[in-house]
Every structure is written in structure tokens, then in C-alpha cells.
Design an enzyme around this catalytic site. Structure first.
Site, PDB file in Angstrom:
ATOM      1  N   ARG A  89       0.837  -1.203   0.000  1.00 23.38           N
ATOM      2  CA  ARG A  89       0.000   0.000   0.000  1.00 23.38           C
ATOM      3  C   ARG A  89       0.869   1.248   0.000  1.00 23.38           C
ATOM      4  O   ARG A  89       1.737   1.414   0.852  1.00 23.38           O
ATOM      5  CB  ARG A  89      -0.920  -0.015   1.225  1.00 23.38           C
ATOM      6  CG  ARG A  89      -1.693   1.273   1.471  1.00 23.38           C
ATOM      7  CD  ARG A  89      -2.799   1.486   0.459  1.00 23.38           C
ATOM      8  NE  ARG A  89      -3.475   2.752   0.694  1.00 23.38           N
ATOM      9  CZ  ARG A  89      -4.524   2.916   1.493  1.00 23.38           C
ATOM     10  NH1 ARG A  89      -5.029   1.883   2.119  1.00 23.38           N
ATOM     11  NH2 ARG A  89      -5.077   4.086   1.651  1.00 23.38           N
ATOM     12  N   ARG A  99      -5.929   1.672  -4.965  1.00 23.30           N
ATOM     13  CA  ARG A  99      -5.104   1.114  -3.900  1.00 23.30           C
ATOM     14  C   ARG A  99      -5.038  -0.408  -3.961  1.00 23.30           C
ATOM     15  O   ARG A  99      -6.000  -1.062  -4.341  1.00 23.30           O
ATOM     16  CB  ARG A  99      -5.581   1.590  -2.518  1.00 23.30           C
ATOM     17  CG  ARG A  99      -6.946   1.195  -2.111  1.00 23.30           C
ATOM     18  CD  ARG A  99      -8.054   2.272  -2.159  1.00 23.30           C
ATOM     19  NE  ARG A  99      -7.745   3.669  -2.213  1.00 23.30           N
ATOM     20  CZ  ARG A  99      -7.762   4.490  -1.165  1.00 23.30           C
ATOM     21  NH1 ARG A  99      -8.060   4.044   0.020  1.00 23.30           N
ATOM     22  NH2 ARG A  99      -7.499   5.750  -1.320  1.00 23.30           N
ATOM     23  N   ASP A 102      -6.967  -1.780   1.126  1.00 24.80           N
ATOM     24  CA  ASP A 102      -7.474  -0.845   2.117  1.00 24.80           C
ATOM     25  C   ASP A 102      -8.211  -1.672   3.164  1.00 24.80           C
ATOM     26  O   ASP A 102      -9.082  -2.474   2.813  1.00 24.80           O
ATOM     27  CB  ASP A 102      -8.454   0.099   1.405  1.00 24.80           C
ATOM     28  CG  ASP A 102      -8.768   1.353   2.181  1.00 24.80           C
ATOM     29  OD1 ASP A 102      -8.088   1.629   3.171  1.00 24.80           O
ATOM     30  OD2 ASP A 102      -9.705   2.047   1.762  1.00 24.80           O
ATOM     31  N   ASP A 104     -10.302  -1.094   6.707  1.00 29.49           N
ATOM     32  CA  ASP A 104     -10.900  -0.070   7.572  1.00 29.49           C
ATOM     33  C   ASP A 104     -11.582  -0.717   8.765  1.00 29.49           C
ATOM     34  O   ASP A 104     -12.334  -1.695   8.599  1.00 29.49           O
ATOM     35  CB  ASP A 104     -11.960   0.731   6.807  1.00 29.49           C
ATOM     36  CG  ASP A 104     -11.376   1.623   5.727  1.00 29.49           C
ATOM     37  OD1 ASP A 104     -10.252   2.112   5.912  1.00 29.49           O
ATOM     38  OD2 ASP A 104     -12.056   1.823   4.707  1.00 29.49           O
TER      39      ASP A 104
HETATM   40  N1  ROI Z   1     -14.737   2.641  -3.982  1.00 30.45           N
HETATM   41  C1  ROI Z   1     -15.149   1.369  -3.907  1.00 30.45           C
HETATM   42  N2  ROI Z   1     -16.093   0.943  -4.757  1.00 30.45           N
HETATM   43  N3  ROI Z   1     -14.666   0.494  -3.004  1.00 30.45           N
HETATM   44  C2  ROI Z   1     -13.709   0.880  -2.119  1.00 30.45           C
HETATM   45  O1  ROI Z   1     -13.271   0.056  -1.285  1.00 30.45           O
HETATM   46  C3  ROI Z   1     -13.257   2.209  -2.147  1.00 30.45           C
HETATM   47  N4  ROI Z   1     -12.312   2.666  -1.270  1.00 30.45           N
HETATM   48  C4  ROI Z   1     -11.910   3.915  -1.264  1.00 30.45           C
HETATM   49  C5  ROI Z   1     -12.440   4.937  -2.235  1.00 30.45           C
HETATM   50  C6  ROI Z   1     -11.289   5.515  -3.007  1.00 30.45           C
HETATM   51  C7  ROI Z   1     -13.156   6.021  -1.439  1.00 30.45           C
HETATM   52  N5  ROI Z   1     -13.379   4.378  -3.181  1.00 30.45           N
HETATM   53  C8  ROI Z   1     -13.793   3.071  -3.111  1.00 30.45           C
HETATM   54  O2  ROI Z   1     -11.043   4.297  -0.355  1.00 30.45           O
END
Ligand code: ROI
Length: 165
Positions: A89, A99, A102, A104
């Protein structure tokens, strides 16, 4: 945490749109399962979703995991950031850009946190189909702190484009 403290049910969102996103998310789920003081209780299916943010990037693969953990919220965040880094990342890209991985902290029990490093519930959770749909698959009766029943959030959602694989 003290030994014997009962685990907290935490939900983690996974997302990737670079470098074989399906493989990124699958291996991240295995890595979540091997975190210390943590059990992977449930994992949703994988979903394909159009990017939120700049449209000139690939579709995302998303999933949600339910963890039972005695890690503190910040210890969990740090463990997730370590996994993100191991997946290459790069945190210096474009805002809301593509990315490799990610992770969260979506929810940590019924805890509400509004700190500089960590906000829980995740501030985007209530409006994002690519989070709410996989979350509802594994926790349909969930009460979301400060938002109420997950079913109510889903009812107001535009789910178009989020496709279960
Ligand atoms: N859009 C989608 N569809 N899925 C994601 O996990 C995701 N993650 C993000 C941003 C760039 C906001 N857009 C995303 O961090």
C-alpha cells in the site's frame, strides 16, 4: 487488555482495485485470521463495485470481515495498517485514488470514537453500498452505533453496481 477480558465484535472493510484485487482480498482475509488475540468469525463473499471517487480507476473488490478481538481499537488499526503495508500500500497516491489494499475498522462493538487517528463507526459506512451490502450478508440484525438498524441504512441505499461474485 487484561487476560480473560471478553472479546469485542469488530467489523473490518476490505477493498482493493490494483494488482489482482481478488487475490489481495483473499490473502488479506487469511492474514486477518492470523492476527494475535483475534478470531475471524465470519467473512462475506467478495463483491465487485464501481469506484467511489475519481472514476478513472478500476472497479474495486470489496468484502467485510467479522473479528472477535481483545485488541484495543488502535491496536487493531495498527495491525490492519501493517497488513496494508505488507501488500505494498502506497499512502502517497491521489486522494481517493486506486489502492492495492485498504482495511478499515468499520465498527468496534458499540464503541463510538472520534479521534485524530481513528473514527468509529467509519465515517463513510452509512452511505456506502460496497460496505453495507457485504456487512448485511454476515450481520443482518446489526445495530450500528449512532445510526440504528443496519436494515434502515440499507433501505435508503442505491445498491446499483455492487455485484456479488
Ligand atoms: N470505492 C469502492 N467501490 N470500493 C472501495 O473500497 C473504495 N475505497 C476507497 C475509495 C477511493 C473512497 N473508493 C472506493 O477508499
Amino acid at each position: 487488555m487484561m487476560p480473560g477480558t471478553s472479546p469485542t465484535v469488530a467489523y473490518v472493510g476490505l477493498g482493493s482495485n490494483l494488482d489482482d484485487p481478488i487475490a489481495q482480498v483473499r490473502s488479506a482475509l487469511r492474514e486477518l485470521a492470523s492476527l494475535p488475540q483475534t478470531q475471524l468469525a465470519h467473512a462475506s463473499a467478495l463483491y465487485r463495485s464501481p469506484p467511489l471517487g475519481p472514476a478513472n480507476q478500476p472497479d474495486y473488490i470489496n468484502a467485510v470481515a467479522e473479528l472477535h478481538t481483545t485488541l484495543s481499537p488502535v491496536a487493531l488499526l495498527e495491525a490492519l495498517q501493517n497488513i496494508e503495508q505488507a501488500h505494498g500500500r502506497d499512502r502517497h497516491g491521489e486522494h481517493w485514488g486506486p489502492r492495492t489494499l485498504d482495511l478499515d475498522v468499520l465498527l468496534y462493538g458499540q464503541t463510538i470514537l472520534d479521534g485524530p487517528r481513528l473514527r468509529v463507526p467509519h465515517p463513510g459506512l452509512a452511505a456506502r453500498a460496497f460496505v453495507l451490502i457485504p456487512l448485511a450478508e454476515i450481520a443482518p440484525a446489526l445495530q450500528v452505533p449512532a445510526h440504528g438498524p443496519l436494515s434502515g441504512l440499507l433501505a435508503g441505499l442505491d445498491a446499483a453496481g455492487t455485484e456479488r461474485l
